[in-house]
Design a protein around this motif. Structure first.
Motif, mmCIF file in Angstrom:
data_model
loop_
_atom_site.group_PDB
_atom_site.id
_atom_site.type_symbol
_atom_site.label_atom_id
_atom_site.label_comp_id
_atom_site.label_asym_id
_atom_site.label_seq_id
_atom_site.Cartn_x
_atom_site.Cartn_y
_atom_site.Cartn_z
ATOM 1 N N ARG A 16 -53.591 58.148 -66.742
ATOM 2 C CA ARG A 16 -54.260 59.285 -66.107
ATOM 3 C C ARG A 16 -53.493 59.753 -64.882
ATOM 4 O O ARG A 16 -53.313 60.952 -64.661
ATOM 5 N N SER A 20 -51.740 63.327 -64.285
ATOM 6 C CA SER A 20 -52.146 64.118 -63.131
ATOM 7 C C SER A 20 -50.943 64.485 -62.268
ATOM 8 O O SER A 20 -50.799 65.626 -61.817
ATOM 9 N N TRP A 24 -49.498 68.242 -61.562
ATOM 10 C CA TRP A 24 -49.372 68.771 -60.196
ATOM 11 C C TRP A 24 -47.948 69.263 -59.930
ATOM 12 O O TRP A 24 -47.754 70.318 -59.307
ATOM 13 N N LEU A 62 -57.012 68.157 -64.811
ATOM 14 C CA LEU A 62 -55.859 67.298 -64.543
ATOM 15 C C LEU A 62 -55.633 66.981 -63.069
ATOM 16 O O LEU A 62 -55.016 65.963 -62.759
ATOM 17 N N ILE A 63 -56.084 67.840 -62.172
ATOM 18 C CA ILE A 63 -55.831 67.541 -60.756
ATOM 19 C C ILE A 63 -57.100 67.139 -60.008
ATOM 20 O O ILE A 63 -57.122 67.111 -58.784
#
Length: 201
Positions: A16, A20, A24, A62-63
């Protein structure tokens, strides 16, 4: 079994985090709207299926941290509030440490926040993540008031409405020049009530 479970959870967390971080990097270089899930997968050297396995809500997720982590932290802030501190104040104080109201943000945090606030899809996702705590806040407010958060009477509807309004505050305050001051102003209004505020003018 515990060792196996622990290793599996650490691997999941590492995957994860890698996804992430990859997202980013791409978002900060190209902008959120110019990046696809396939590009994130390629950047993280994994498959599209793996991205959706860990982030089923898609690209916006995702962020952000996991929803259950936010709920756990919020619940702890309510449960562990100091004696004499009301539920609404505890919620305000917790929200004041997060997002646009976070004191002394690092440059990295500021860049992420600028991306979120400047991207409508991410801003809406952040708003929904706070709303996911609505039931927790409503139940705590109801317990404090001695009523039922699920009730259909005025008191039940009232605590649910108050919880929703309170958790809309971060997204509203985040658009203001001074987010923490705006957050405090919103909660002051929620505490005192609009009728009392209007009567004082």
């Amino acid at each position: 079994m515990e060792t196996t479970t622990g290793r599996r959870e650490r691997k999941k967390a590492a995957t994860r985090q890698a996804l992430s971080d990859a997202a980013w990097r791409l978002f900060s270089e190209r902008g959120f709207d110019q990046v696809t899930i396939a590009q994130v997968a390629e950047e993280a050297d994994t498959s599209i299926a793996t991205v959706f396995k860990h982030f089923p809500d898609g690209k916006a997720a995702l962020i952000f941290g996991e929803e259950h982590e936010r709920r756990t932290a919020f619940q702890s802030a309510l449960d562990q509030r100091a004696a004499g501190t009301g539920v609404l104040i505890a919620a305000r104080d917790f929200l004041g440490t997060r997002g646009a109201s976070k004191p002394d943000p690092t440059p990295e945090f500021r860049r992420r926040l600028d991306l979120i606030m400047g991207t409508p899809v991410l801003r809406e996702y952040a708003r929904r993540m706070w709303i996911c705590c609505e039931d927790l806040l409503a139940e705590a407010l109801a317990a404090e008031a001695g009523t039922d958060a699920a009730g259909t009477d005025a008191a039940g509807v009232g605590v649910r409405a108050l919880a929703r309004f309170a958790l809309e505050a971060p997204s509203l305050a985040g658009l203001e020049p001074h987010p923490r001051q705006a957050l405090d102003a919103i909660f002051q209004l929620l505490e005192t009530g609009w009728a009392r505020t209007a009567a004082q003018r």
